[in-house]
Design a protein around this motif. Structure first.
Motif, PDB file in Angstrom:
ATOM      1  N   MET A 217      -0.638 -13.803  11.023  1.00 32.63           N
ATOM      2  CA  MET A 217      -1.181 -13.247   9.840  1.00 32.63           C
ATOM      3  C   MET A 217      -0.303 -12.907   8.888  1.00 32.63           C
ATOM      4  SD  MET A 217      -4.316 -10.931  11.517  1.00 32.63           S
ATOM      5  CE  MET A 217      -4.881 -10.370  10.242  1.00 32.63           C
ATOM      6  N   PRO A 218      -0.329 -13.370   7.657  1.00 32.26           N
ATOM      7  CA  PRO A 218       0.673 -12.832   6.648  1.00 32.26           C
ATOM      8  C   PRO A 218       0.582 -11.415   6.325  1.00 32.26           C
ATOM      9  CG  PRO A 218      -0.682 -14.986   5.938  1.00 32.26           C
ATOM     10  CD  PRO A 218      -1.319 -14.217   7.289  1.00 32.26           C
ATOM     11  N   GLN A 219       1.639 -10.916   6.009  1.00 33.44           N
ATOM     12  CA  GLN A 219       1.636  -9.705   5.666  1.00 33.44           C
ATOM     13  C   GLN A 219       0.489  -8.902   4.959  1.00 33.44           C
ATOM     14  OE1 GLN A 219       5.221  -8.097   4.041  1.00 33.44           O
ATOM     15  NE2 GLN A 219       4.831  -5.957   3.603  1.00 33.44           N
ATOM     16  N   GLU A 220      -0.051  -9.620   3.707  1.00 33.51           N
ATOM     17  CA  GLU A 220      -1.006  -9.250   2.975  1.00 33.51           C
ATOM     18  C   GLU A 220      -2.149  -8.946   3.920  1.00 33.51           C
ATOM     19  OE1 GLU A 220      -4.822 -10.075   1.367  1.00 33.51           O
ATOM     20  OE2 GLU A 220      -3.697 -11.717   2.193  1.00 33.51           O
ATOM     21  N   LYS A 221      -2.487  -9.914   4.750  1.00 36.16           N
ATOM     22  CA  LYS A 221      -3.840  -9.618   5.710  1.00 36.16           C
ATOM     23  C   LYS A 221      -3.623  -8.621   6.524  1.00 36.16           C
ATOM     24  CE  LYS A 221      -5.620 -14.428   5.270  1.00 36.16           C
ATOM     25  NZ  LYS A 221      -6.297 -15.496   5.986  1.00 36.16           N
ATOM     26  N   ILE A 222      -2.318  -8.268   7.118  1.00 39.11           N
ATOM     27  CA  ILE A 222      -2.205  -6.834   8.174  1.00 39.11           C
ATOM     28  C   ILE A 222      -2.501  -5.951   7.265  1.00 39.11           C
ATOM     29  CG2 ILE A 222      -0.603  -5.817   9.268  1.00 39.11           C
ATOM     30  CD1 ILE A 222      -1.568  -8.106  11.249  1.00 39.11           C
ATOM     31  N   GLU A 223      -1.792  -5.839   6.031  1.00 33.92           N
ATOM     32  CA  GLU A 223      -1.973  -4.602   5.173  1.00 33.92           C
ATOM     33  C   GLU A 223      -3.340  -4.480   4.868  1.00 33.92           C
ATOM     34  OE1 GLU A 223       0.668  -4.677   1.905  1.00 33.92           O
ATOM     35  OE2 GLU A 223       2.389  -4.298   3.549  1.00 33.92           O
ATOM     36  N   ARG A 224      -4.094  -5.299   4.515  1.00 40.67           N
ATOM     37  CA  ARG A 224      -5.465  -5.379   4.168  1.00 40.67           C
ATOM     38  C   ARG A 224      -6.334  -4.955   5.394  1.00 40.67           C
ATOM     39  NH1 ARG A 224     -10.408  -8.762   3.830  1.00 40.67           N
ATOM     40  NH2 ARG A 224      -9.551 -10.228   4.636  1.00 40.67           N
ATOM     41  N   LEU A 225      -6.028  -5.216   6.468  1.00 43.19           N
ATOM     42  CA  LEU A 225      -6.882  -4.610   7.823  1.00 43.19           C
ATOM     43  C   LEU A 225      -6.605  -3.283   7.974  1.00 43.19           C
ATOM     44  CD1 LEU A 225      -8.120  -5.085  10.301  1.00 43.19           C
ATOM     45  CD2 LEU A 225      -5.839  -5.914  11.586  1.00 43.19           C
ATOM     46  N   ARG A 226      -4.985  -2.799   8.063  1.00 46.93           N
ATOM     47  CA  ARG A 226      -4.871  -1.561   8.106  1.00 46.93           C
ATOM     48  C   ARG A 226      -5.354  -0.656   6.956  1.00 46.93           C
ATOM     49  NH1 ARG A 226      -4.178   1.916  11.429  1.00 46.93           N
ATOM     50  NH2 ARG A 226      -5.981   2.477  10.437  1.00 46.93           N
ATOM     51  N   GLY A 227      -5.568  -0.900   5.677  1.00 47.63           N
ATOM     52  CA  GLY A 227      -6.123  -0.258   4.520  1.00 47.63           C
ATOM     53  C   GLY A 227      -7.681   0.066   4.709  1.00 47.63           C
ATOM     54  N   ALA A 228      -8.299  -0.964   5.594  1.00 49.81           N
ATOM     55  CA  ALA A 228      -9.700  -0.676   5.792  1.00 49.81           C
ATOM     56  C   ALA A 228     -10.060  -0.013   6.846  1.00 49.81           C
ATOM     57  CB  ALA A 228     -10.149  -2.236   5.475  1.00 49.81           C
ATOM     58  N   LEU A 229      -9.207  -0.195   7.723  1.00 51.30           N
ATOM     59  CA  LEU A 229      -9.605   0.501   9.070  1.00 51.30           C
ATOM     60  C   LEU A 229      -9.729   2.193   8.971  1.00 51.30           C
ATOM     61  CD1 LEU A 229      -7.206  -1.237  11.678  1.00 51.30           C
ATOM     62  CD2 LEU A 229      -9.814  -1.097  11.655  1.00 51.30           C
ATOM     63  N   PRO A 230     -10.529   2.904   9.655  1.00 46.51           N
ATOM     64  CA  PRO A 230     -10.621   4.294   9.652  1.00 46.51           C
ATOM     65  C   PRO A 230      -9.178   4.927   9.987  1.00 46.51           C
ATOM     66  CG  PRO A 230     -12.403   3.398  10.535  1.00 46.51           C
ATOM     67  CD  PRO A 230     -11.599   2.135  10.629  1.00 46.51           C
ATOM     68  N   GLU A 231      -8.791   6.018   9.283  1.00 50.57           N
ATOM     69  CA  GLU A 231      -7.516   6.514   9.654  1.00 50.57           C
ATOM     70  C   GLU A 231      -7.230   7.067  11.048  1.00 50.57           C
ATOM     71  OE1 GLU A 231      -6.830   9.730   6.742  1.00 50.57           O
ATOM     72  OE2 GLU A 231      -6.817   8.379   5.168  1.00 50.57           O
ATOM     73  N   ASP A 232      -8.434   7.226  11.791  1.00 51.89           N
ATOM     74  CA  ASP A 232      -8.203   7.618  13.191  1.00 51.89           C
ATOM     75  C   ASP A 232      -8.243   6.452  14.031  1.00 51.89           C
ATOM     76  OD1 ASP A 232     -11.093   6.887  13.044  1.00 51.89           O
ATOM     77  OD2 ASP A 232     -11.698   8.626  14.071  1.00 51.89           O
ATOM     78  N   VAL A 233      -8.290   5.463  13.635  1.00 50.72           N
ATOM     79  CA  VAL A 233      -7.776   4.109  14.451  1.00 50.72           C
ATOM     80  C   VAL A 233      -6.570   3.638  14.425  1.00 50.72           C
ATOM     81  CG1 VAL A 233      -8.745   1.646  14.861  1.00 50.72           C
ATOM     82  CG2 VAL A 233     -10.197   3.216  14.262  1.00 50.72           C
ATOM     83  N   LEU A 234      -6.099   3.436  15.945  1.00 46.98           N
ATOM     84  CA  LEU A 234      -4.862   3.255  15.888  1.00 46.98           C
ATOM     85  C   LEU A 234      -4.585   1.645  15.804  1.00 46.98           C
ATOM     86  CD1 LEU A 234      -1.848   4.173  16.770  1.00 46.98           C
ATOM     87  CD2 LEU A 234      -2.332   3.671  18.912  1.00 46.98           C
ATOM     88  N   LEU A 235      -3.877   1.076  14.975  1.00 45.33           N
ATOM     89  CA  LEU A 235      -3.673  -0.247  14.986  1.00 45.33           C
ATOM     90  C   LEU A 235      -2.287  -0.508  15.643  1.00 45.33           C
ATOM     91  CD1 LEU A 235      -4.020  -3.147  13.839  1.00 45.33           C
ATOM     92  CD2 LEU A 235      -2.831  -2.508  11.604  1.00 45.33           C
ATOM     93  N   VAL A 236      -2.197  -1.407  16.700  1.00 50.66           N
ATOM     94  CA  VAL A 236      -1.063  -1.943  17.366  1.00 50.66           C
ATOM     95  C   VAL A 236      -0.683  -3.450  16.914  1.00 50.66           C
ATOM     96  CG1 VAL A 236      -0.069  -1.922  19.591  1.00 50.66           C
ATOM     97  CG2 VAL A 236      -1.607  -0.292  19.037  1.00 50.66           C
ATOM     98  N   ILE A 237       0.228  -3.447  16.569  1.00 51.16           N
ATOM     99  CA  ILE A 237       0.859  -4.773  16.065  1.00 51.16           C
ATOM    100  C   ILE A 237       1.967  -5.201  17.142  1.00 51.16           C
ATOM    101  CG2 ILE A 237       1.855  -6.206  14.175  1.00 51.16           C
ATOM    102  CD1 ILE A 237       1.082  -3.966  12.227  1.00 51.16           C
ATOM    103  N   ASP A 238       1.619  -6.183  17.725  1.00 54.84           N
ATOM    104  CA  ASP A 238       2.493  -6.849  18.823  1.00 54.84           C
ATOM    105  C   ASP A 238       3.258  -7.963  18.193  1.00 54.84           C
ATOM    106  OD1 ASP A 238       3.662  -7.666  20.916  1.00 54.84           O
ATOM    107  OD2 ASP A 238       2.037  -8.164  22.148  1.00 54.84           O
ATOM    108  N   SER A 239       4.615  -7.620  17.716  1.00 53.64           N
ATOM    109  CA  SER A 239       5.393  -8.495  17.210  1.00 53.64           C
ATOM    110  C   SER A 239       6.518  -9.308  18.302  1.00 53.64           C
ATOM    111  CB  SER A 239       6.036  -7.884  15.985  1.00 53.64           C
ATOM    112  OG  SER A 239       5.131  -7.415  15.047  1.00 53.64           O
TER     113      SER A 239
END
Length: 362
Positions: free
Chosen positions: A166-188
């Motif tokens: 996923m390009p950075q732009e899409k990851i940032e869009r995902l993070r921006g739209a997730l509720p703040e109390d949801v933990l996003l774990v990016i396995d790189s």
């Protein structure tokens, strides 16, 4: 007489099955089933590992401070926000243990690394595997699946076993739209192999908030799968949680020494990346030319599709390659029964692989 009863749901978990390492009756095999670094470990890491032998009666540094500092220096990160573990697998599981439980929901994508599912189920959470688009995590589908019970979203970027990203732009869009109390774990785990200029491993998202974690591993490009070593870059509160629930000495002294040497061996890292950059497109093109579609990959492996017909399917290809001493990875457990995942290996291994696939194609 009945024995102890495990917690509800535990016996419903299918244990993780690693890639095969041997073929009955063959002394030498070409193992391309586990995405291990083609060049093995760096000579510096091997020397550092050997030098720890006289002191293995001593407990390791519980906080892996020197290792965190070496990782921080190599990547320009704050060492205080780095937590090391026995492979990134341990950290993925600890995050589930720290932030999810019975009644909660864990989201991931349909063909993602199976450890996310195992981690969520192990703590009693509901795991929802969201459909992908073109074998790539779909931001809109993930967001549509979020509920008030969602606690963690696991994303593999690049993804294993598909090799997509996923390009950075899409990851940032995902993070921006997730509720703040949801933990996003990016396995790189495969970040070091990626050469695309629209890719980010996730460090900047970690630093801009309190709800994103990036996990990394030494098992792939660094060639240290056997010592079990990984790390997470976290917001400070998340790092504090991981330190509370991890084992006191979860990273061995030999692993710490090897990790420090490996992350400082930039020449070896460059050679490993260059090797992959040369042979990943070569095998992709040759396998596709033999008639088997290859999913474009940015990792150190390819996902190959075989026709769903007897004698030509993935199961038949797996058996054929075994007869030629080659071990790829069946990925039916990732809901890809018509595919095999094949790791980039050494030149002679890649030539033998392609020759065997061309023979299978007829």
């Amino acid at each position: 007489m009945s024995g102890p009863t495990p917690r509800p749901g535990i016996l419903d978990i299918a244990p993780y099955i690693p890639g095969d390492s041997s073929i009955p009756g063959r002394a030498r095999v070409i193992k391309l089933s586990s995405n291990e670094g083609a060049l093995g470990p760096s000579p510096a890491a091997m020397r550092a590992l050997a030098e720890t032998a006289a002191d293995i009666h001593r407990y390791p540094d519980g906080g892996a401070v020197a290792l965190c500092e070496a990782i921080g220096a190599a990547h320009g990160l704050d060492p205080a926000r780095i937590v090391c573990g026995a492979g990134s697998d341990e950290l993925i599981s600890l995050l589930a243990r720290g932030y999810a439980g019975p009644g909660d929901q864990v989201l991931t994508h349909a063909h993602a690394f199976v450890m996310y599912r195992l981690a969520g189920l192990s703590v009693g959470a509901e795991v929802v595997e969201v459909p992908e688009r073109a074998l790539t995590a779909d931001v809109d589908a993930l967001l549509a699946a979020v509920t008030p019970r969602t606690r963690i979203v696991y994303i593999a970027n690049p993804n294993n076993p598909t090799g997509t990203y996923m390009p950075q732009e899409k990851i940032e869009r995902l993070r921006g739209a997730l509720p703040e109390d949801v933990l996003l774990v990016i396995d790189s785990a495969y970040a070091e192999y990626v050469t695309r200029n629209d890719y980010s491993a996730g460090e900047s998202l970690v630093e801009r908030g309190r709800n994103t974690v990036m996990t990394r591993t030494f098992s792939k490009i660094y060639g240290l799968g056997g010592v079990r070593l990984g790390w997470a870059y976290c917001p400070e509160p998340v790092a504090a949680v991981l330190h509370r629930i991890r084992s006191p000495f979860n990273v061995s002294a030999p692993a710490q020494a090897a990790g420090i040497a490996a992350v400082e061996d930039t020449d070896f890292l460059a050679r490993s990346r260059d090797h992959n950059a040369a042979w990943l497109p070569w095998i992709s093109e040759r396998i596709a030319a033999a008639g088997f579609p290859v999913t474009p990959s940015v990792g150190n492996f390819v996902l190959v599709e075989f026709p769903a017909e007897e004698g030509r399917n993935a199961e038949a290809a797996l058996a054929h390659l075994a007869r030629h001493g080659v071990i790829p990875r069946a990925v039916a457990g990732n809901r890809l029964p018509d595919h095999l995942r094949i790791t980039v290996g050494l030149e002679d291994e890649m030539r033998a692989l392609v020759e065997a696939i061309e023979a299978f194609a007829g």
